[in-house]
Structure formats: C-alpha cells, structure tokens
Design a protein around this motif. Structure first.
Motif, PDB file in Angstrom:
ATOM      1  N   LEU A   1       0.828  -1.206   0.000  1.00 38.72           N
ATOM      2  CA  LEU A   1       0.000   0.000   0.000  1.00 38.72           C
ATOM      3  C   LEU A   1       0.862   1.257   0.000  1.00 38.72           C
ATOM      4  O   LEU A   1       0.558   2.235  -0.692  1.00 38.72           O
ATOM      5  CB  LEU A   1      -0.932   0.003   1.215  1.00 38.72           C
ATOM      6  N   VAL A   2       1.938   1.240   0.784  1.00 40.40           N
ATOM      7  CA  VAL A   2       2.858   2.391   0.806  1.00 40.40           C
ATOM      8  C   VAL A   2       3.451   2.619  -0.583  1.00 40.40           C
ATOM      9  O   VAL A   2       3.524   3.752  -1.072  1.00 40.40           O
ATOM     10  CB  VAL A   2       3.984   2.156   1.834  1.00 40.40           C
ATOM     11  N   LEU A   3       3.847   1.533  -1.241  1.00 45.87           N
ATOM     12  CA  LEU A   3       4.410   1.639  -2.587  1.00 45.87           C
ATOM     13  C   LEU A   3       3.354   2.108  -3.591  1.00 45.87           C
ATOM     14  O   LEU A   3       3.652   2.880  -4.509  1.00 45.87           O
ATOM     15  CB  LEU A   3       4.988   0.289  -3.023  1.00 45.87           C
ATOM     16  N   LEU A   4       2.113   1.657  -3.410  1.00 40.27           N
ATOM     17  CA  LEU A   4       1.028   2.089  -4.294  1.00 40.27           C
ATOM     18  C   LEU A   4       0.839   3.595  -4.218  1.00 40.27           C
ATOM     19  O   LEU A   4       0.766   4.278  -5.257  1.00 40.27           O
ATOM     20  CB  LEU A   4      -0.275   1.378  -3.903  1.00 40.27           C
ATOM     21  N   PHE A   5       0.772   4.129  -3.004  1.00 40.14           N
ATOM     22  CA  PHE A   5       0.532   5.565  -2.863  1.00 40.14           C
ATOM     23  C   PHE A   5       1.769   6.384  -3.227  1.00 40.14           C
ATOM     24  O   PHE A   5       1.647   7.521  -3.697  1.00 40.14           O
ATOM     25  CB  PHE A   5       0.042   5.873  -1.453  1.00 40.14           C
ATOM     26  N   ALA A   6       2.962   5.812  -3.034  1.00 40.12           N
ATOM     27  CA  ALA A   6       4.179   6.482  -3.501  1.00 40.12           C
ATOM     28  C   ALA A   6       4.166   6.561  -5.027  1.00 40.12           C
ATOM     29  O   ALA A   6       4.490   7.601  -5.619  1.00 40.12           O
ATOM     30  CB  ALA A   6       5.418   5.732  -3.019  1.00 40.12           C
ATOM     31  N   PHE A   7       3.767   5.477  -5.654  1.00 42.40           N
ATOM     32  CA  PHE A   7       3.684   5.417  -7.115  1.00 42.40           C
ATOM     33  C   PHE A   7       2.700   6.446  -7.656  1.00 42.40           C
ATOM     34  O   PHE A   7       3.021   7.211  -8.576  1.00 42.40           O
ATOM     35  CB  PHE A   7       3.257   4.000  -7.527  1.00 42.40           C
ATOM     36  N   THR A   8       1.506   6.477  -7.102  1.00 42.47           N
ATOM     37  CA  THR A   8       0.485   7.397  -7.613  1.00 42.47           C
ATOM     38  C   THR A   8       0.835   8.851  -7.303  1.00 42.47           C
ATOM     39  O   THR A   8       0.539   9.747  -8.102  1.00 42.47           O
ATOM     40  CB  THR A   8      -0.899   7.042  -7.039  1.00 42.47           C
ATOM     41  N   PHE A   9       1.483   9.095  -6.160  1.00 46.32           N
ATOM     42  CA  PHE A   9       1.908  10.460  -5.835  1.00 46.32           C
ATOM     43  C   PHE A   9       2.964  10.942  -6.827  1.00 46.32           C
ATOM     44  O   PHE A   9       2.905  12.088  -7.308  1.00 46.32           O
ATOM     45  CB  PHE A   9       2.461  10.515  -4.410  1.00 46.32           C
ATOM     46  N   ILE A  10       3.917  10.082  -7.156  1.00 49.76           N
ATOM     47  CA  ILE A  10       4.979  10.450  -8.095  1.00 49.76           C
ATOM     48  C   ILE A  10       4.405  10.722  -9.485  1.00 49.76           C
ATOM     49  O   ILE A  10       4.778  11.709 -10.147  1.00 49.76           O
ATOM     50  CB  ILE A  10       6.042   9.338  -8.164  1.00 49.76           C
ATOM     51  N   THR A  11       3.492   9.865  -9.936  1.00 46.58           N
ATOM     52  CA  THR A  11       2.876  10.120 -11.237  1.00 46.58           C
ATOM     53  C   THR A  11       2.032  11.388 -11.191  1.00 46.58           C
ATOM     54  O   THR A  11       1.898  12.092 -12.205  1.00 46.58           O
ATOM     55  CB  THR A  11       2.007   8.929 -11.679  1.00 46.58           C
ATOM     56  N   GLY A  12       1.475  11.696 -10.028  1.00 44.06           N
ATOM     57  CA  GLY A  12       0.733  12.939  -9.860  1.00 44.06           C
ATOM     58  C   GLY A  12       1.638  14.152 -10.028  1.00 44.06           C
ATOM     59  O   GLY A  12       1.217  15.187 -10.574  1.00 44.06           O
ATOM     60  N   LEU A  13       2.874  14.052  -9.556  1.00 44.34           N
ATOM     61  CA  LEU A  13       3.841  15.135  -9.752  1.00 44.34           C
ATOM     62  C   LEU A  13       4.044  15.415 -11.242  1.00 44.34           C
ATOM     63  O   LEU A  13       4.118  16.573 -11.671  1.00 44.34           O
ATOM     64  CB  LEU A  13       5.183  14.764  -9.109  1.00 44.34           C
ATOM     65  N   THR A  14       4.125  14.335 -12.022  1.00 48.44           N
ATOM     66  CA  THR A  14       4.305  14.472 -13.465  1.00 48.44           C
ATOM     67  C   THR A  14       3.100  15.160 -14.099  1.00 48.44           C
ATOM     68  O   THR A  14       3.245  16.072 -14.927  1.00 48.44           O
ATOM     69  CB  THR A  14       4.505  13.093 -14.114  1.00 48.44           C
ATOM     70  N   ILE A  15       1.902  14.722 -13.711  1.00 50.08           N
ATOM     71  CA  ILE A  15       0.686  15.329 -14.246  1.00 50.08           C
ATOM     72  C   ILE A  15       0.618  16.811 -13.876  1.00 50.08           C
ATOM     73  O   ILE A  15       0.275  17.661 -14.703  1.00 50.08           O
ATOM     74  CB  ILE A  15      -0.566  14.598 -13.714  1.00 50.08           C
ATOM     75  N   GLY A  16       0.958  17.127 -12.622  1.00 46.70           N
ATOM     76  CA  GLY A  16       0.923  18.512 -12.167  1.00 46.70           C
ATOM     77  C   GLY A  16       1.857  19.395 -12.953  1.00 46.70           C
ATOM     78  O   GLY A  16       1.507  20.542 -13.313  1.00 46.70           O
ATOM     79  N   LYS A  17       3.038  18.886 -13.255  1.00 48.42           N
ATOM     80  CA  LYS A  17       4.003  19.670 -14.038  1.00 48.42           C
ATOM     81  C   LYS A  17       3.456  19.936 -15.440  1.00 48.42           C
ATOM     82  O   LYS A  17       3.552  21.058 -15.961  1.00 48.42           O
ATOM     83  CB  LYS A  17       5.330  18.920 -14.132  1.00 48.42           C
ATOM     84  N   LEU A  18       2.852  18.911 -16.050  1.00 50.24           N
ATOM     85  CA  LEU A  18       2.283  19.075 -17.385  1.00 50.24           C
ATOM     86  C   LEU A  18       1.128  20.070 -17.383  1.00 50.24           C
ATOM     87  O   LEU A  18       1.018  20.924 -18.272  1.00 50.24           O
ATOM     88  CB  LEU A  18       1.798  17.720 -17.917  1.00 50.24           C
TER      89      LEU A  18
END
Length: 231
Positions: free
Chosen positions: A88-105
């Motif tokens: 679960l920790v890895l899942l939310f780390a994964f989605t948070f990191i991809t969220g950073l990418t979306i936010g930058k775009l």
C-alpha cells in the motif's frame, strides 16, 4: 436413500463454495475501486504539490520508467509475500509520483494559456472510463484473448515513444503514438474491468494499480491529442 442424501449434501457444498467464491470476488471488487479512489486522491495531491510548489522529478525518461517499474515490481513482490502494508505504501508512492508528473504538465499548459485543453482531456477521460466500465460490467463477452495483443501493443508504445524522444523528435509520430495509446488503454480498461469482476485478480492492490495506470495513460494520451489539435 443414502446416495440421494449424499448428492444433496454435495450440491450444498458446491453451492456453498460458489457463494464463498462470489463473496471473495465481490470483496475484491469493492476493495479495488476503494483503492483506486484513494490512488486518485494521492495523484491529485502530487499534482497539487507540483503546481503550487514547483516540485517535480527532473529525471531522464528511461530512469523515470525504471523507477515506476521498480515500484510496480516492488508492489507485486510485497503482495506475494503477504506484506500488504508495504504494498500500500508503494502504491501511494507510485500514484503520488505520477501525480507530480501530471501537475508539471498541467502547469505548462496553463502557463501557455491552454487550460481548456486540460479540462477537455479530464472530461473525456472520465466519460470514457465510465462508459467502458459500464460496458465491461454488463457485457457477457469474454476478453481473455486480448491479453497478449495488448501487452505487445504496450511494448510497441514504450519503444516508439523512447525512439521518438531520443532520435526522431517528430510531432506527427508523437500524435500517432498518442492516438494509438488512447485506443490501447481504452481496451485495457475493458480488459482489466472484466478481469476484476471475473475474479482473475486475487489482489485488490494490483488490480487498483493496473486500472490506475490505464486511466493515467489515457489522460496523458488525450492531453497530447487535444493539445496538438489546439496547436
């Protein structure tokens, strides 16, 4: 009479086993979409941080891909070992990191005065996901045979994207890849939804990350398509 009774008991056991299996699948479905919702929240938090504080991962595309793949394989390994908390920790780390990418775009599009493109891509993604999910949940068609062709298509998308980024640098090829990606991940939504409701996924965590990736990549593809059409 004893044979008659034994047959009834056996039928009862079969019904009981079927009920237990159906209960397991129903529980997995509920947990999967609850985790998918939580993953979206984590991704939104990542996008918010990127947009408001300028935090982003300035990584080489290959390094970024390796990072994401490492998190996914880490999730799978944790699930296999029964370490669901770590998964679960890895899942939310994964989605948070991809969220950073979306936010930058998103920040780039807004700065360029193309905020409407983001809205269009978001609405189109939501409508597509909703429609395809309803279709997959109601159709009796099986999509088991889609697995291998979709995986091959995914490898082709990754390979072509890397080649275009490093060598071709073609906007037309990028648009073609985006259109093909939108189609592939739309089909993946149907395929994975059917697998979830059929009980193919035994882990709601892995089911959730698979569906999240479908939505994430569909959104990115549509963002590129709408952005190109605006240009």
């Amino acid at each position: 009479m004893s044979l008659y009774d034994r047959r009834n008991y056996a039928d009862g056991y079969e019904l009981s086993d079927a009920s237990l299996e159906q209960g397991r699948i129903s529980k997995t479905i509920k947990e999967t979409y609850a985790l998918l919702t939580a993953s979206m929240v984590a991704a939104t938090a990542g996008a918010f941080v990127a947009m408001n504080f300028g935090v982003s991962l300035a990584l080489n595309p290959i390094v970024y891909l390796i990072l994401l793949m490492g998190l996914i394989f880490g999730m799978q390994a944790a699930v296999n070992r029964g370490a669901n908390t770590i998964a679960l920790v890895l899942l939310f780390a994964f989605t948070f990191i991809t969220g950073l990418t979306i936010g930058k775009l998103i920040a780039i599009y807004i700065a360029a005065g193309a905020g409407s493109v983001v809205t269009q891509a978001f609405v189109a993604t939501a409508v597509t996901f909703g429609a395809l999910t309803v279709y997959a949940m109601n159709t009796k068609t099986r999509f088991d045979s889609w697995g291998k062709p979709l995986f091959i298509s995914l490898i082709a998308i990754i390979g072509l994207s890397l080649l275009n980024y490093f060598f071709f640098k073609s906007s037309m090829l990028d648009l073609a890849i985006a259109a093909f990606s939108a189609l592939v991940f739309s089909m993946y939504i149907i395929y994975d939804t059917k697998n979830i409701i059929n009980g193919t996924y035994t882990s709601p965590i892995m089911a959730a990350v698979s569906m999240y990736l479908n939505i994430y990549n569909l959104f990115l593809s549509l963002l590129r398509i709408f952005g190109a059409s605006r240009d």
